[in-house]
Scaffold this motif. Structure first.
Motif, PDB file in Angstrom:
ATOM      1  N   ARG A   1     100.225  52.857 -68.578  1.00 42.04           N
ATOM      2  CA  ARG A   1     100.861  53.172 -67.297  1.00 42.04           C
ATOM      3  C   ARG A   1     101.952  52.164 -66.946  1.00 42.04           C
ATOM      4  N   ARG A   2     101.634  50.866 -67.083  1.00 39.11           N
ATOM      5  CA  ARG A   2     102.631  49.842 -66.780  1.00 39.11           C
ATOM      6  C   ARG A   2     103.815  49.926 -67.737  1.00 39.11           C
ATOM      7  N   GLN A   3     103.522  50.156 -69.001  1.00 38.98           N
ATOM      8  CA  GLN A   3     104.558  50.266 -70.020  1.00 38.98           C
ATOM      9  C   GLN A   3     105.542  51.390 -69.686  1.00 38.98           C
ATOM     10  N   ILE A   4     105.018  52.514 -69.250  1.00 40.06           N
ATOM     11  CA  ILE A   4     105.873  53.647 -68.903  1.00 40.06           C
ATOM     12  C   ILE A   4     106.676  53.348 -67.643  1.00 40.06           C
ATOM     13  N   GLY A   5     106.042  52.716 -66.653  1.00 41.49           N
ATOM     14  CA  GLY A   5     106.756  52.362 -65.436  1.00 41.49           C
ATOM     15  C   GLY A   5     107.905  51.403 -65.693  1.00 41.49           C
ATOM     16  N   VAL A   6     107.669  50.405 -66.527  1.00 39.51           N
ATOM     17  CA  VAL A   6     108.736  49.453 -66.878  1.00 39.51           C
ATOM     18  C   VAL A   6     109.850  50.164 -67.639  1.00 39.51           C
ATOM     19  N   ALA A   7     109.485  51.140 -68.471  1.00 38.73           N
ATOM     20  CA  ALA A   7     110.494  51.904 -69.203  1.00 38.73           C
ATOM     21  C   ALA A   7     111.414  52.654 -68.244  1.00 38.73           C
ATOM     22  N   ALA A   8     110.853  53.189 -67.151  1.00 40.28           N
ATOM     23  CA  ALA A   8     111.678  53.863 -66.147  1.00 40.28           C
ATOM     24  C   ALA A   8     112.692  52.891 -65.553  1.00 40.28           C
ATOM     25  N   PHE A   9     112.260  51.648 -65.309  1.00 37.95           N
ATOM     26  CA  PHE A   9     113.172  50.625 -64.796  1.00 37.95           C
ATOM     27  C   PHE A   9     114.279  50.319 -65.811  1.00 37.95           C
ATOM     28  N   VAL A  10     113.922  50.214 -67.087  1.00 36.13           N
ATOM     29  CA  VAL A  10     114.915  49.930 -68.128  1.00 36.13           C
ATOM     30  C   VAL A  10     115.962  51.039 -68.177  1.00 36.13           C
ATOM     31  N   TYR A  11     115.502  52.283 -68.107  1.00 32.67           N
ATOM     32  CA  TYR A  11     116.450  53.397 -68.175  1.00 32.67           C
ATOM     33  C   TYR A  11     117.362  53.446 -66.949  1.00 32.67           C
ATOM     34  N   VAL A  12     116.827  53.111 -65.783  1.00 32.74           N
ATOM     35  CA  VAL A  12     117.688  53.139 -64.608  1.00 32.74           C
ATOM     36  C   VAL A  12     118.707  52.009 -64.662  1.00 32.74           C
ATOM     37  N   MET A  13     118.353  50.874 -65.290  1.00 37.08           N
ATOM     38  CA  MET A  13     119.326  49.796 -65.452  1.00 37.08           C
ATOM     39  C   MET A  13     120.398  50.177 -66.465  1.00 37.08           C
ATOM     40  N   VAL A  14     120.015  50.908 -67.511  1.00 43.18           N
ATOM     41  CA  VAL A  14     121.003  51.441 -68.453  1.00 43.18           C
ATOM     42  C   VAL A  14     121.939  52.397 -67.711  1.00 43.18           C
ATOM     43  N   HIS A  15     121.358  53.245 -66.872  1.00 44.59           N
ATOM     44  CA  HIS A  15     122.125  54.198 -66.063  1.00 44.59           C
ATOM     45  C   HIS A  15     123.147  53.459 -65.196  1.00 44.59           C
ATOM     46  N   LEU A  16     122.708  52.420 -64.497  1.00 45.82           N
ATOM     47  CA  LEU A  16     123.598  51.655 -63.621  1.00 45.82           C
ATOM     48  C   LEU A  16     124.653  50.904 -64.432  1.00 45.82           C
ATOM     49  N   SER A  17     124.253  50.332 -65.559  1.00 47.82           N
ATOM     50  CA  SER A  17     125.191  49.580 -66.394  1.00 47.82           C
ATOM     51  C   SER A  17     126.288  50.482 -66.953  1.00 47.82           C
ATOM     52  N   LEU A  18     125.904  51.672 -67.382  1.00 45.94           N
ATOM     53  CA  LEU A  18     126.902  52.607 -67.907  1.00 45.94           C
ATOM     54  C   LEU A  18     127.856  53.055 -66.807  1.00 45.94           C
ATOM     55  N   TYR A  19     127.321  53.228 -65.589  1.00 49.37           N
ATOM     56  CA  TYR A  19     128.205  53.568 -64.468  1.00 49.37           C
ATOM     57  C   TYR A  19     129.201  52.436 -64.222  1.00 49.37           C
ATOM     58  N   ALA A  20     128.713  51.197 -64.307  1.00 48.74           N
ATOM     59  CA  ALA A  20     129.616  50.047 -64.118  1.00 48.74           C
ATOM     60  C   ALA A  20     130.696  50.024 -65.198  1.00 48.74           C
ATOM     61  N   ILE A  21     130.320  50.353 -66.425  1.00 45.27           N
ATOM     62  CA  ILE A  21     131.306  50.406 -67.511  1.00 45.27           C
ATOM     63  C   ILE A  21     132.344  51.491 -67.239  1.00 45.27           C
ATOM     64  N   SER A  22     131.887  52.639 -66.714  1.00 46.72           N
ATOM     65  CA  SER A  22     132.822  53.732 -66.413  1.00 46.72           C
ATOM     66  C   SER A  22     133.806  53.345 -65.317  1.00 46.72           C
ATOM     67  N   GLN A  23     133.438  52.343 -64.508  1.00 44.84           N
ATOM     68  CA  GLN A  23     134.312  51.845 -63.444  1.00 44.84           C
ATOM     69  C   GLN A  23     135.043  50.574 -63.870  1.00 44.84           C
ATOM     70  N   ASN A  24     135.093  50.338 -65.192  1.00 43.69           N
ATOM     71  CA  ASN A  24     135.776  49.173 -65.772  1.00 43.69           C
ATOM     72  C   ASN A  24     135.232  47.846 -65.251  1.00 43.69           C
ATOM     73  N   LEU A  25     133.931  47.853 -64.909  1.00 41.65           N
ATOM     74  CA  LEU A  25     133.235  46.650 -64.424  1.00 41.65           C
ATOM     75  C   LEU A  25     133.918  46.049 -63.191  1.00 41.65           C
ATOM     76  N   ASP A  26     134.574  46.900 -62.414  1.00 41.64           N
ATOM     77  CA  ASP A  26     135.230  46.471 -61.175  1.00 41.64           C
ATOM     78  C   ASP A  26     134.168  46.404 -60.073  1.00 41.64           C
ATOM     79  N   LEU A  27     133.647  45.206 -59.807  1.00 42.88           N
ATOM     80  CA  LEU A  27     132.536  45.051 -58.876  1.00 42.88           C
ATOM     81  C   LEU A  27     132.883  45.543 -57.483  1.00 42.88           C
ATOM     82  N   GLY A  28     134.099  45.241 -57.019  1.00 46.59           N
ATOM     83  CA  GLY A  28     134.502  45.687 -55.688  1.00 46.59           C
ATOM     84  C   GLY A  28     134.491  47.195 -55.569  1.00 46.59           C
ATOM     85  N   LYS A  29     135.008  47.863 -56.579  1.00 48.31           N
ATOM     86  CA  LYS A  29     135.045  49.326 -56.560  1.00 48.31           C
ATOM     87  C   LYS A  29     133.634  49.901 -56.629  1.00 48.31           C
ATOM     88  N   ILE A  30     132.788  49.286 -57.453  1.00 44.96           N
ATOM     89  CA  ILE A  30     131.413  49.768 -57.605  1.00 44.96           C
ATOM     90  C   ILE A  30     130.672  49.686 -56.268  1.00 44.96           C
TER      91      ILE A  30
END
Length: 293
Positions: free
Chosen positions: A80-109
């Motif tokens: 259960r914990r392993q799966i929950g942590v995996a959900a966190f990892v995937y959401v961080m991948v999701h957020l990181s890819l969004y940041a890349i799509s915004q050229n890592l422009d923190l202000g714009k993000i």
């Protein structure tokens, strides 16, 4: 420390299998991004896929408790914990890819997150998953005591935020978002049934959950189209009453609930043999034993 070891520190093939199953989707969605050197189209597709897998895995983590009650397979608790942590990892991948799509422009993000409501909702879910992941350790459990369980019930609210974010970014075709919302409703109904004292190893409670969850899924899809789009909601609702392929989300949720009944009846406690023996007895037949005993 290692996801393939059980609580006693011994190698667990079951935990290793779950770990591999959790990382394979991530490898598949990130591979085109790496192969194309971060090109725009693969990144956009990976953003969507990583978001989809985040809510899928989060719902799987919420499935563990009712599935354990239905199957009495106690080892499910170990992942259960392993799966929950995996959900966190995937959401961080999701957020990181969004940041890349915004050229890592923190202000714009930051401005986009505050100006676009569906991003605000999504980011709130990210924060919630981050808190749950940070408090998933045994040390945190000891420190928080009884409050740990209360805190981690926030996963229900996070799932709602994730589903709403899913709906809002899906725009017209919300089939996948509706399916996730329907599964969430089913999971909450399993918990409600247990809270009411109804056995999750009995036919009627499981059938009731299947029917109600299927109808609720159709209602969610109807409400979304009626309130948030210009698509005729009546046509969508009528489609839910027809059998078609690919299946509408309501049918998928309903049939998944029926499958849970099969899992219960033919579980690991020998129920399958009992059912077969009863059928043969009703036909006045005797089971044939192998010569080897």
């Amino acid at each position: 420390m290692y996801p393939w070891l059980d609580p006693s520190g011994r190698f667990s093939f079951f935990k290793l299998t779950v770990f591999v199953a959790l990382i394979v989707p991530g490898i598949m969605l990130l591979w085109p991004v790496v192969l194309e050197g971060g090109a725009t189209i693969p990144v956009k597709e990976a953003i969507l896929e990583s978001g989809d897998w985040t809510i899928r895995i989060l719902l799987i983590s919420l499935l563990i408790t009712p599935l354990r009650r239905i199957t009495r397979f106690s080892k499910l608790v170990q992942v259960r914990r392993q799966i929950g942590v995996a959900a966190f990892v995937y959401v961080m991948v999701h957020l990181s890819l969004y940041a890349i799509s915004q050229n890592l422009d923190l202000g714009k993000i930051v401005s986009e997150i505050f100006l676009r409501i569906y991003l605000t909702i999504g980011f709130a879910a990210v924060v919630g998953l981050s808190i749950l992941a940070a408090t998933s350790t045994k040390a945190a459990m000891r420190k928080l005591g009884a409050n740990w369980s209360r805190l981690h019930k926030a996963s229900y609210g996070i799932a709602i935020l994730g589903a709403l974010h899913f709906f809002m970014q899906s725009k017209i075709d919300v089939s996948e978002a509706t399916l996730m919302a329907g599964f969430f409703v089913a999971l909450m109904l399993y918990r409600f049934a247990h809270w009411r004292g109804w056995s999750l190893r009995s036919f009627m409670p499981l059938l009731t959950v299947s029917v109600v969850a299927g109808l609720a899924t159709a209602g969610i899809e109807y409400a979304w189209y009626a309130l948030a789009t210009g698509v005729p909601a009546d046509r969508v609702f009528a489609a839910n009453l027809e059998w078609m392929w690919p299946m509408r989300p309501a049918w998928t949720v309903f049939l998944t609930g029926l499958f849970m009944i099969v899992v219960c009846q033919f579980g690991r406690d020998g129920a399958a043999r009992t059912v077969i023996a009863n059928v043969m007895a009703s036909l006045r037949l005797k089971p044939q034993h192998s010569r080897g005993g």
